[in-house]
Enzyme design. Structure first.
Site, PDB file in Angstrom:
ATOM      1  CB  VAL A 127       4.078  -7.416  -3.991  1.00  0.00           C
ATOM      2  CG1 VAL A 127       3.219  -7.593  -2.791  1.00  0.00           C
ATOM      3  CG2 VAL A 127       5.167  -8.556  -3.781  1.00  0.00           C
ATOM      4  N   PRO A 128       0.826  -7.307  -5.477  1.00  0.00           N
ATOM      5  CG  PRO A 128      -1.030  -8.597  -5.634  1.00  0.00           C
ATOM      6  CD  PRO A 128       0.433  -8.579  -5.435  1.00  0.00           C
ATOM      7  CB  CYS A 129       0.589  -3.050  -2.304  1.00  0.00           C
ATOM      8  SG  CYS A 129       1.606  -2.132  -3.863  1.00  0.00           S
ATOM      9  CG  HIS A 130      -3.045  -2.747  -7.466  1.00  0.00           C
ATOM     10  ND1 HIS A 130      -2.081  -3.704  -7.727  1.00  0.00           N
ATOM     11  CD2 HIS A 130      -4.105  -3.302  -8.290  1.00  0.00           C
ATOM     12  CE1 HIS A 130      -2.068  -4.542  -8.448  1.00  0.00           C
ATOM     13  NE2 HIS A 130      -3.402  -4.534  -8.897  1.00  0.00           N
ATOM     14  NE  ARG A 131      -4.509  -7.831  -8.273  1.00  0.00           N
ATOM     15  CZ  ARG A 131      -3.538  -8.752  -8.762  1.00  0.00           C
ATOM     16  NH1 ARG A 131      -3.138  -9.588  -8.194  1.00  0.00           N
ATOM     17  NH2 ARG A 131      -3.377  -8.524 -10.025  1.00  0.00           N
TER      18      ARG A 131
END
Length: 193
Positions: A141-145
């Site tokens: 789950v790419p929360c860094h994006r």
């Protein structure tokens, strides 16, 4: 609550990550801590009722995809959308946020506010940020994006904080409201004057 069977550590270009699984999919992913021992200690704290184990084939495939993502291969962006996550115990709003975040491809970014609008609740930007801060599956789950308003980095709860977030975005050659950061960079080294 999801039932974790085991976890494993694996090396990536940014350090040793951790991955945990159960019968219904991944139960957690851990970005690197300061070293392998610290990542292992974090996994033991997160999953105290299981030990390290040999990952089954779907988990091995997820590990390969994560290594590819964190390697930043520019012409072969890693697609993590087919990795099965065990969302039992994850609040419904968080599940909606995570599903939306997973639609972002490597290098693509959005804001907490835009995600809130897409979820049908424009006033929920802070709640989106809180859900992403509790994300047990980063970077699947790419929360860094997801960035703050105006393209600011926003927060990041992984080891290294915002520096790690920006490093991951640089690896992905992220776009911030315009051309990619590396669109003009050549793959071949140039000579110094």
């Amino acid at each position: 609550m999801s039932a974790t069977l085991a976890y494993a550590l694996f090396p990536t270009p940014i350090g040793h990550c951790g991955i945990a699984w159960g019968e219904s999919g991944l139960t957690g992913v851990q970005l690197p801590e300061q070293d392998e021992a610290a990542t292992r200690a974090r996994m033991v704290r997160r999953f105290p009722h299981c030990g390290e184990g040999l990952p089954p084939v779907p988990v091995q495939e997820a590990m390969v995809a994560l290594v590819a993502l964190l390697s930043g291969t520019p012409h072969e962006p890693a697609d993590l959308s087919n990795i099965v996550l065990d969302m039992r115990g994850v609040p419904p709003f968080h599940q909606r946020v995570y599903a939306l975040a997973r639609t972002l491809m490597p290098g693509q970014t959005t804001t907490y506010g835009e995600m809130a609008r897409q979820l049908g609740d424009p006033g929920a930007a802070r709640a989106v940020g809180q859900a992403l801060g509790a994300n047990p599956f980063a970077p699947v789950v790419p929360c860094h994006r997801i960035l703050a308003a105006g393209g600011g980095a926003g927060g990041f709860s992984a080891n290294g904080g915002v520096t790690t977030k920006l490093r991951m975005l640089l690896i992905e050659r992220a776009r911030f409201n315009g051309p990619g950061l590396f669109d003009d960079v050549q793959d071949t080294p140039t000579a110094s004057p």
